[in-house]
Enzyme design. Sequence first.
Site, PDB file in Angstrom:
ATOM      1  N   TYR A 159       0.899  -1.322   0.056  1.00  0.00           N
ATOM      2  CA  TYR A 159      -0.011  -0.080  -0.020  1.00  0.00           C
ATOM      3  C   TYR A 159       0.764   1.320  -0.075  1.00  0.00           C
ATOM      4  O   TYR A 159       0.779   2.203  -0.868  1.00  0.00           O
ATOM      5  CB  TYR A 159      -1.043  -0.009   1.272  1.00  0.00           C
ATOM      6  N   LYS A 163       1.163   4.191  -2.918  1.00  0.00           N
ATOM      7  CA  LYS A 163       0.827   5.693  -2.469  1.00  0.00           C
ATOM      8  C   LYS A 163       2.168   6.512  -2.812  1.00  0.00           C
ATOM      9  O   LYS A 163       1.984   7.587  -3.114  1.00  0.00           O
ATOM     10  CB  LYS A 163       0.288   5.748  -1.214  1.00  0.00           C
TER      11      LYS A 163
END
Length: 273
Positions: A159, A163
């Site tokens: 994740y 990002k």
Amino acid sequence: MRPKVAVITGAASGIGLALTRDLVSKGWNVAIGDINSQRGEELSAELGSAVCFQRTDVSSWEQLAVLFKKAWMTWGRIDFHAANAGIDDKESLHGSASLSDDDEPSKPDLTVVNVDLLSVFYGVRLATHYFRKNEVKGGKIVVTSSSAGLYALAQLPQYSACKHALVGLTRAMAQPLRAENITINAILPAFVITNLAPGPLNSIWPKEHTTPMSTILRAFNLYLDTDMTGQIGECSLEEIYFRMQPEYANASQKWIVEESGGLWERAYPPSER
């Protein structure tokens, strides 16, 4: 004047839902894409003709393309795309420490990369296509990154990597898109109460470290109401912090980024890009 039109992914809950309600309250039409059919249909029934719902797995180019086409066929314009859908890591990237020396590692589950990163590439391609078809060409893209796109979040490495990539994408796309009257910016929420986090985490997270949805909506509206582009807006508690690109290490690095464009064009002719 005809209402403006937004295409929002992950629109049936969390940030996407809050943004949908905010835009509809201001007279926008919204094409809501979400994998949760029940919530999407409920939201469509609640908000009426101001929205259209399309079940959308954003990791599928074909399904995301249907969402954009439905928005265009319904209202004949697309002004804004919020690339907002996201999930967290589905397994530990480094695998199980319990494997014996003779065990073979399994292929990692990279679903989060498909949803949090590849879908944004798809969304940028689709949004720019339809922005070029508008009567007044141009539009706005806002990417939902995360504060994990600035800091290393050891609990969710996939994740966090996605990002971080969205921050780089936003900065890299800003200049070429500006020439077509298209802006692209990123919102980087800190911890916000949404369905992304596991249920127990929302209930035990300290209030003093929780960013309210109102901060996120202020950031979205700031991007929609101005011509700023390439901005990285970190949203923490009540504040929006615009984070700058790191300083160049030396003059050579600055030249590579800012002055070497002609060489790239010679190496990669437009017909090959």
